[in-house]
Design an enzyme around this catalytic site. Sequence first.
Site, PDB file in Angstrom:
ATOM      1  N   TYR A  61      69.556  -6.753   2.549  1.00  0.00           N
ATOM      2  CA  TYR A  61      68.238  -6.590   3.171  1.00  0.00           C
ATOM      3  C   TYR A  61      67.423  -7.864   3.067  1.00  0.00           C
ATOM      4  CZ  TYR A  61      66.286  -6.516  -1.506  1.00  0.00           C
ATOM      5  OH  TYR A  61      65.931  -6.882  -2.778  1.00  0.00           O
ATOM      6  N   PHE A 116      59.232 -11.853   1.181  1.00  0.00           N
ATOM      7  CA  PHE A 116      58.918 -11.633  -0.232  1.00  0.00           C
ATOM      8  C   PHE A 116      60.151 -11.246  -1.046  1.00  0.00           C
ATOM      9  CE2 PHE A 116      57.909  -7.653   2.007  1.00  0.00           C
ATOM     10  CZ  PHE A 116      58.708  -6.749   1.320  1.00  0.00           C
ATOM     11  N   ASP A 117      61.226 -10.867  -0.382  1.00  0.00           N
ATOM     12  CA  ASP A 117      62.444 -10.515  -1.120  1.00  0.00           C
ATOM     13  C   ASP A 117      63.612 -10.514  -0.151  1.00  0.00           C
ATOM     14  OD1 ASP A 117      64.084  -9.822  -3.202  1.00  0.00           O
ATOM     15  OD2 ASP A 117      63.496  -7.711  -3.248  1.00  0.00           O
ATOM     16  N   ILE A 161      60.889   2.990  -2.558  1.00  0.00           N
ATOM     17  CA  ILE A 161      59.662   3.409  -1.877  1.00  0.00           C
ATOM     18  C   ILE A 161      59.986   4.469  -0.817  1.00  0.00           C
ATOM     19  CG2 ILE A 161      58.403   1.269  -2.308  1.00  0.00           C
ATOM     20  CD1 ILE A 161      59.133   0.360   0.520  1.00  0.00           C
ATOM     21  N   TYR A 178      53.889   0.367  -0.909  1.00  0.00           N
ATOM     22  CA  TYR A 178      53.285   0.215  -2.237  1.00  0.00           C
ATOM     23  C   TYR A 178      51.800   0.584  -2.253  1.00  0.00           C
ATOM     24  CZ  TYR A 178      57.655  -2.062  -3.396  1.00  0.00           C
ATOM     25  OH  TYR A 178      58.993  -2.327  -3.595  1.00  0.00           O
ATOM     26  N   PHE A 211      61.410  -4.694   7.121  1.00  0.00           N
ATOM     27  CA  PHE A 211      62.708  -4.941   6.495  1.00  0.00           C
ATOM     28  C   PHE A 211      63.811  -4.944   7.549  1.00  0.00           C
ATOM     29  CE2 PHE A 211      60.438  -3.113   2.866  1.00  0.00           C
ATOM     30  CZ  PHE A 211      60.867  -3.899   1.805  1.00  0.00           C
TER      31      PHE A 211
END
Length: 209
Positions: A128, A138-139, A156, A182, A199
Amino acid sequence: MGIELKSDSDRLSYALAMNFAISIKQLPVKVDLPFLGNAVADLLNGGELLLSNAEYGDQMRKLQQMLQEVEEKKNAASEEILAAEKKFFEENAKVQGMVTTKSGLQYQVLVEGSGEKPGLRDTVKVHYEGKLPNGKVFDSSIARGEPIEFPVDQVIPGWTEALQLMKVGAKYRLFIPSKLGYGAHGAGNAIPPHSSLIFEVELLGVRKN
């Protein structure tokens, strides 16, 4: 030279001070440590206090008003962010191939899968990349070069819902509203409060539980 915690009483005292300091640190005011320390010592030791009860009450009312103003500004900012998010998802729903679920999750099927679907209690293996609407990543397991495994019900809500729609081999682009991400708290420094999340997720495998 620092102090040493030699007894349970020492550790309890230090813990109480930590709890107090954490509360103080969250206040939107600058605290003068010498005055703070003197006030604590005077109060606990029965010394003469430098503020009368009336002056103390006046300062607490000022602090309460300050906290209320901070909260009002935060709420106003949150309402503005949520209004912008609502508009974004309304427009995004019009994009060709976009699917919007009852919860508000939106997704596009980039690659159809042909394997089995994971259930709520299963463990999945995925690649991902996650980014904010402004494009900031961010990731990314892709950047790390290593897929990740986790239970479907321990991420989540937006992920939990989306994964159960996918078949092994599928690749989806997810648009997750903040309420399914979040929320009002965000996640550390990487994800601000009330952030929508985007994502790209590839489902590599499922381990049934």
